[in-house]
Design an enzyme around this catalytic site. Structure first.
Site, PDB file in Angstrom:
ATOM      1  N   HIS A 151     -28.486   1.785  -2.478  1.00 25.58           N
ATOM      2  CA  HIS A 151     -29.027   2.950  -3.175  1.00 25.58           C
ATOM      3  C   HIS A 151     -30.239   3.464  -2.411  1.00 25.58           C
ATOM      4  CE1 HIS A 151     -30.745   5.407  -6.380  1.00 25.58           C
ATOM      5  NE2 HIS A 151     -29.662   5.217  -7.079  1.00 25.58           N
ATOM      6  N   LYS A 570     -23.984  18.140  -8.854  1.00 24.59           N
ATOM      7  CA  LYS A 570     -24.804  18.948  -7.941  1.00 24.59           C
ATOM      8  C   LYS A 570     -24.121  20.268  -7.618  1.00 24.59           C
ATOM      9  CE  LYS A 570     -25.178  17.542  -3.631  1.00 24.59           C
ATOM     10  NZ  LYS A 570     -24.744  18.619  -2.723  1.00 24.59           N
TER      11      LYS A 570
END
Length: 904
Positions: A151, A570
């Site tokens: 991550h 997004k």
């Protein structure tokens, strides 16, 4: 009493949490006075008092700005770390309180099982008519697989994780009501020691982590936490089944783990064939080392002498076979153990494990052989009065071997479709490859994918890199076994040609079995709104392709599809993303069923709501009927791993919740809802108009300039958080090229949290204007999908702060007056309709515990955010060259992340 303070009321079950927070908060004060100065502690108290007063009066943050502006970077960093340390202890206190509440449920008995646990799930199933026979038939179909991913916004260092575990352990020990005053003092001293060591440890590494570092980070959770709790999970399930049904069937393996670390090549040049091989080797060493250590401990327990008890003939025969197989190891056995057959067999089992590590003669060929040895021990103990003399410990090891094998976690490999396409175009010498449509490309690829013609080899970097990857997978399959490999995921998959391309490349790379098939599960990842809409057509084309269908037949006629929650959000906003994912699952299931293929979904969820985060149980309850079917494969990322698996008791709870949710969704899915036919067009309208509003905002001229000025994205890009860049390599700073995680992270830091709600209000208003208000209220009341969607939006809105967001926005200069009014108006519209449809006077009214947690933190996050704005303005004035200011800004990023418990 004012509204803000009166809202901070702890329910009776949470009063111990209140006491812990007060006690640990005082301990933080003592720490600050000792490590910095008493004057510094006084300054922190003044800032804290101002922040609370601002919240109580709902005043603008200008009073805080005046108090915090212009500080020296080192002083600012210390102030931020002080508030971050408070968040650290509050987060720990809340996690330990979850353990306390779990114990209280367990002490109360099964009449009041903890919601969403295994006891609760089984009682609900029985109440719905599920019999023990039906449950037994379903259990072998259950397959729960959390997949850990690296991550790029993970903000917790390994050194700090270890100290956090020490603090948790001291608080958990203190839950024991029998502790003496001296023991409680010792607990407090241990906590203070770990807290002080944490204060003296930098929050972030000065260098960017390598893939090896990320692998070690994920390995910490797998070997130090999950390895410990897996047997307890099965024991809990057995107990729950026995309590509910009166008897327990033999349990199959229900859980396993996956990882992307070392195999996720998408946008990361640091991942290649070497990291794939290195990861598999490292994981093998890690898990075999754990088995050896556990066998060593087991040996001291299994000291039964044949002069006192018998052992089974099968175990004796196995011991003789191993003496012949491993004569040198047998010769090293101690003579005084000659009458202890369990211990002698244990010695030789450890020798076989060492041979497996060394690739030497006598190695175990597969985990099943080690399982067989452990089962021999269990059967012999059970037959010879040994149920209470080591059987329990041996069985725990057996559950671990079944769960982790010799590979610890299955390694997925991921690469973007365009990388494969460029390699094939170069191999075929076709300069117009991208200009051809999917049907034309599929026709060209067919013979290569089928193995009829060899795909030409060419000497260029892209082809050589892919050849090495597939060769590494072929070698791994031989060396580590098929179970060590997960799926090959094609990110940004658009059509069937993208899948056939991988099949052709795999053949060229030598990944072919003895039957001439490619032993690889190829998984298209649909990420954008358009690809989700077109996903059904892609899968239909793929399953109708004779070459691919032959490949699929060799893979058991099971096709996995990965759903991307991040990029779809997004791309089109959260409403379009959520609805697109819901519709895609329904349509994909129908298409696969018509073609006789079992379809399973791999959910690419992130930690934030904007990236698909949220409670697994609620997500599965809201999922389309039939979409689970016994299987849950889901990514676990960054702070989610830390939050769900950082503490053993909470890791166990997380595994129970996932397993219970899968059982409920699979055995007794919701009945078909006829009203959905009426609701879907309304949701279509909400999603469509929401997307229009969202894209009008993010697609406006100069928006990317506004984004880069109104958020700390430039700081995030400078942080050494992950091995993968924040943008796709070689591409500009357009929104489409920015990865979803830093996109969400930046808005979360600016407290606007745009990706988690923007456009929703416009979509809901459009539906109301079209005459659907009553239908929306009905949907909110009776449709789990829509209710969960609104609840998630409410949670995001509760974590945001418009006043702080405005401070960040003003950093954009003239762009502020263009963009911020849009944010303010859309926020008011969204908040108004979410509260109205949920029939709530305030956000999170239905979840007072979460509301309290957020309100408890906000006054402590505010000073960090205000300071962040001041530091950001000053740092940018130096063209980003002042390293002291950057260090203080990095501390701010970590502090806000600790406070909102959310990164990307």
């Amino acid at each position: 009493m004012n509204e803000y303070r009166s809202s901070l009321v702890f329910a009776t079950p949470d009063l111990p949490l209140r006491d812990d927070v007060r006690r640990l908060g005082a301990l933080v004060g003592d720490l600050l006075a000792e490590q910095v100065s008493a004057e510094f502690l006084d300054e922190i108290e003044r800032v804290r008092t101002t922040a609370i007063s601002r919240r109580e009066s709902d005043a603008p943050p200008s009073t805080l700005s005046e108090q915090l502006a212009g500080r020296q970077p080192r002083d600012a960093e210390a102030l931020v770390r002080a508030f971050s340390t408070y968040f650290q202890v509050v987060n720990i206190a809340e996690r330990v309180h979850r353990i306390r509440r779990r114990r209280e449920y367990q002490r109360s008995g099964t009449d009041t099982p903890q919601p969403d646990g295994l006891h609760d799930a089984l009682r609900r199933l029985k109440a719905q008519g599920v019999t023990l026979d039906e449950l037994s038939q379903w259990l072998p179909r259950i397959d729960v697989e959390p997949v850990f991913t690296a991550h790029p916004t993970e903000a917790v260092r390994r050194a700090l994780l270890e100290k956090e575990q020490l603090m948790v352990a001291s608080l958990v020990d203190n839950l024991d009501g029998m502790r003496t005053p001296n023991e409680r003092a010792s607990d407090a001293a241990r906590f203070r020691m770990a807290l002080t060591a944490s204060w003296q440890t930098a929050d972030s590494s000065p260098v960017r982590p390598t893939v090896d570092d990320e692998r070690e980070h994920v390995g910490f959770y797998l070997t130090q936490v999950l390895y410990r709790v897996i047997p307890v999970m099965y024991e809990t399930l057995e107990h729950a089944i026995e309590e509910t049904y009166g008897s327990v069937p033999a349990l199959p393996r229900l859980l396993r783990f996956g990882t992307w670390v070392g195999g996720d090549m998408d946008g990361n040049p640091n991942v290649d064939a070497k990291t794939i091989a290195g990861t598999l080797d490292a994981q093998r060493r890690a898990v075999l080392d754990r088995y050896q250590k556990e066998l060593w401990q087991l040996a001291s327990l299994l000291s039964q002498s044949t002069t006192l008890v018998q052992v089974s003939g099968e175990l004796t025969a196995q011991l003789e076979r191993y003496r012949a197989l491993l004569p040198d190891a047998a010769a090293r056995s101690r003579p005084r153990h000659g009458d202890m057959p369990y211990r002698l067999l244990n010695d030789l089992m450890r020798a076989r494990l060492q041979a497996t590590l060394d690739d030497a003669d006598g190695a175990y060929a597969a985990p099943s052989e080690l399982e067989h040895d452990l089962q021999l021990i269990l059967d012999s103990l059970q037959a010879n009065k040994g149920l209470h003399a080591g059987w329990f410990a041996a069985r725990r090891l057996l559950w671990r071997v079944r769960s982790f094998g010799f590979h610890l976690a299955r390694l997925d490999v991921r690469q973007e479709s365009s990388v494969h396409a460029r390699a094939v175009a170069d191999a075929l010498g076709q300069t117009d490859w991208d200009a051809q449509d999917a049907t034309q490309r599929a026709a060209v690829l067919g013979p290569y994918a089928a193995g009829q013609d060899p795909l030409p080899r060419v000497d260029d970097e892209g082809n050589a890199r892919l050849d090495a990857v597939f060769a590494a997978l072929a070698d791994a399959r031989t060396r580590h076994g098929a179970d060590a490999l997960g799926s090959y995921i094609i990110s940004m998959a658009h059509n069937r040609a993208d899948v056939l391309t991988v099949l052709a490349l795999a053949r060229r790379g030598g990944l072919v079995d003895d039957a001439g098939a490619v032993p690889l599960d190829i998984v298209p990842l649909f990420e954008t709104v358009d690809d989700l809409r077109g996903g059904t057509g892609t899968v239909q084309d793929l399953l109708a392709d004779p070459v691919y269908r032959q490949h699929l037949a060799a893979r058991g006629d099971t096709q996995m599809v990965m759903l991307g929650y991040s990029d779809s959000g997004k791309d089109g906003g959260i409403a379009a993303s959520r609805w697109g994912l819901q519709r895609a699952q329904v349509e994909l299931l129908e298409a696969a069923a018509e073609l006789g293929v079992r379809l399973t979904f791999f959910h690419g969820r992130g930690g934030s709501i904007a990236r698909g985060g949220g409670k697994t149980s609620r997500a599965l309850d809201a999922a389309p009927r039939g979409s689970v079917d016994g299987r849950l494969r889901v990514t676990e990322q960054g702070e989610v791993i830390h939050r769900k698996y950082g503490i053993r008791a909470l890791a166990l709870r997380s595994l129970e919740q996932m397993t219970g949710a899968v059982l409920l969704s699979s055995l007794r899915p919701r009945a078909p809802e006829p009203r959905e036919a009426r609701w879907r067009p309304v949701m279509d309208l909400v999603a469509e108009r929401s997307t229009v509003a969202y894209r009008a905002f993010v697609g406006a001229p100069e928006f990317m300039q506004y984004f880069r000025l109104a958020t700390p994205i430039d700081v995030i890009e400078r942080m050494t958080l992950g091995s993968r860049p924040s943008r796709r390599l070689g591409q500009d700073a357009a929104l489409s090229n920015l990865r979803a995680i830093p996109w969400v992270f930046a808005w979360s830091q600016a407290r606007a949290v745009i990706p988690g709600w923007y456009g929703v209000g416009s979509g809901l208003q459009a539906a109301v204007d079209a005459g659907h208000e009553e239908t929306l209220r009905e949907m909110a009341q009776d449709w789990p999908f829509f209710r969960t969607f609104l609840d998630d939006i409410a949670m995001v809105l509760s974590k945001g702060d418009l006043n702080i967001a405005e401070l960040f926005s003003r950093l954009s200069g003239d762009l502020h007056t263009r963009f911020f009014p849009l944010i303010r108006d859309e926020l008011a519209l969204t908040k108004g309709w979410v509260k109205a449809l949920l029939q709530q006077q305030s956000l999170l009214q239905h979840d007072p515990r979460l509301a309290l947690s957020i309100r408890l933190r906000n006054p402590y996050i505010d000073p960090i955010s205000v300071l962040q704005v001041d530091l950001l303005q000053r740092w940018r004035a130096t063209d980003g060259e002042d390293e002291a200011l950057l260090r203080a800004l990095v501390a701010c990023v970590n502090g806000v992340s600790q406070g909102v418990q959310n990164t990307g």
